[in-house]
Design an enzyme around this catalytic site. Sequence first.
Site, PDB file in Angstrom:
ATOM      1  N   GLY A 191       0.941  -1.051   0.068  1.00  0.00           N
ATOM      2  CA  GLY A 191       0.134  -0.122   0.003  1.00  0.00           C
ATOM      3  C   GLY A 191       0.976   1.313  -0.023  1.00  0.00           C
ATOM      4  N   ASP A 196       8.459   6.151   7.733  1.00  0.00           N
ATOM      5  CA  ASP A 196       8.388   7.484   8.087  1.00  0.00           C
ATOM      6  C   ASP A 196       7.480   8.311   7.018  1.00  0.00           C
ATOM      7  OD1 ASP A 196      10.064   7.946   6.056  1.00  0.00           O
ATOM      8  OD2 ASP A 196      11.806   8.945   7.052  1.00  0.00           O
ATOM      9  N   ASP A 206       3.824  -4.716  -7.490  1.00  0.00           N
ATOM     10  CA  ASP A 206       3.605  -3.770  -6.969  1.00  0.00           C
ATOM     11  C   ASP A 206       3.905  -2.493  -7.750  1.00  0.00           C
ATOM     12  OD1 ASP A 206       5.831  -4.474  -5.470  1.00  0.00           O
ATOM     13  OD2 ASP A 206       5.633  -2.472  -4.627  1.00  0.00           O
TER      14      ASP A 206
END
Length: 487
Positions: free
Chosen positions: A84, A119, A246
């Site tokens: 994701g 992050d 991906d």
Amino acid sequence: MLQFEHLYSTLPEPLWVATQATPVAQPELIAFNASLAEALGAKEIPDSATLAQWFSGNQPIPHAKSGALGYAGHQFGNFVPQLGDGRALLLGEVIDQNGVRRDVQLKGSGRTPFSRGGDGRSPLGPVLREYLVSEFMAAMGIPTTRALAAVTSGERVVRQLPEPGAVFTRVASSHIRVGTFQFAAARRDEALLKALADHVIERHYPEAANAEDPYLALLEAVVALQAVLIARWMSIGFIHGVMNTDNCSIAGETIDYGPCAFMEQFDPKKVFSSIDQGKRYAFDNQPAIAQWNLARFAETLLPLMKEEGDALVEQATDAIRHFEPLFSAEQRRLHADKLGLAADSDQAMSLMEALESHMHQGRMDMTATFDALTQYAASPNDESREALLALTTQPNELIAWLDKWQQAQVVSQDDERFTAMRHANPVIIPRNHRVQEVIDAAYEGDFAPFHTLLAVVAKPFDESVEARRLAAPATENEQVLRTFCGT
Ligand code: AMP
Ligand code: MG
């Protein structure tokens, strides 16, 4: 400025999850692609300060609705059911001047529900690399995501060392990946999968809706675009570096520029990426990997397809196998263009094979070779011939090849073939050492070299003095042998 729509956000969670950007300390605009913004329908463009606020995520752009996208993926062959957007946000879609729906996405805009340990930020280096390389690819006419904006954040991100942070804004036909289908399939939620597939058909492949089996037609259409894409990458020596599922676009665009680079000295086994230890994504492995990725895509579609049992598997396998003839046909066309031969020339393949093998043996720079060959075709004289021969360590072998090529070639400068040849053979590519040089300068606060290089790679067929200077291959001392992932 942009007339946002939000079709993707109507798909069920967790394909789209509402998420806000995390503001940065002090956003400053590095670059804004005004011509792309106009193509996206922007009427007036606000001042730099506003653009910096918007394209850092500090202030919401009017009518944007930000969300992170769920997807899975095979990374270097290992399946991860949930990846994701860990540091990206879809702002919405814009209908461009051609009536095409295109995504606008921030990258480096902070943590999302998919961030895992990350992050959510981007260092400046990969942002500048993606800007340069994606705009170069677009100028070459190769399907790609585009660069809309880059903003420094005024914050440091810590990787091996602390580095300046930045936020990148990119535009894509969509951000739907093979991994998006794997995500829906892994959840064993057929309704979710079908909603996604129907969205893709409506958005990217509307003709598939009328096929006897729309989902098979979808697979075939994606295979066809990927076959053309990979052939085009390879025609200019592009090595993506991380062809995980991906990073494989359902819309057939080059997406997720990480440790990508262009081959310089011709070597079919070339790898740049520091993380590609097993050489899985080496230059000449790219067609096989694309096919492997498409096979993973096909697996996700099986439950939706009409056929059953062995016949179903056979049908999907045939669709994947079709990659090979499509790839070869495109490659043959590109080879003919690169060599200035007629499109139906049956010598294009054998001449190209011989030249590739010679470039390898003679340690020739791929881009410089085809550029010199183009200049020689334009004006065949001693000077242009010597310039070409100076590129190889084995001039006698190249002379023998040139004789064969001259017997086959029909191109002259005022010829359509010559135009095709020039357009297949850029004067300049964003070479690794040049990209590194502009990144190093930017880390010292000087963005002038970035803007200079961008202007030149965005016009890759122009032969200005500046282009020729920046086009030159790296000297031994300048060579950059390794590229690093954006993360
Ligand atoms: P990439 O290598 O950029 O294609 O990213 C692979 C996966 O790692 C994607 O799910 C990214 O969203 C995620 N990722 C990469 N960098 C970061 C980061 N700094 N913070 C959070 N997630 C990240
Ligand atoms: Mg990625």
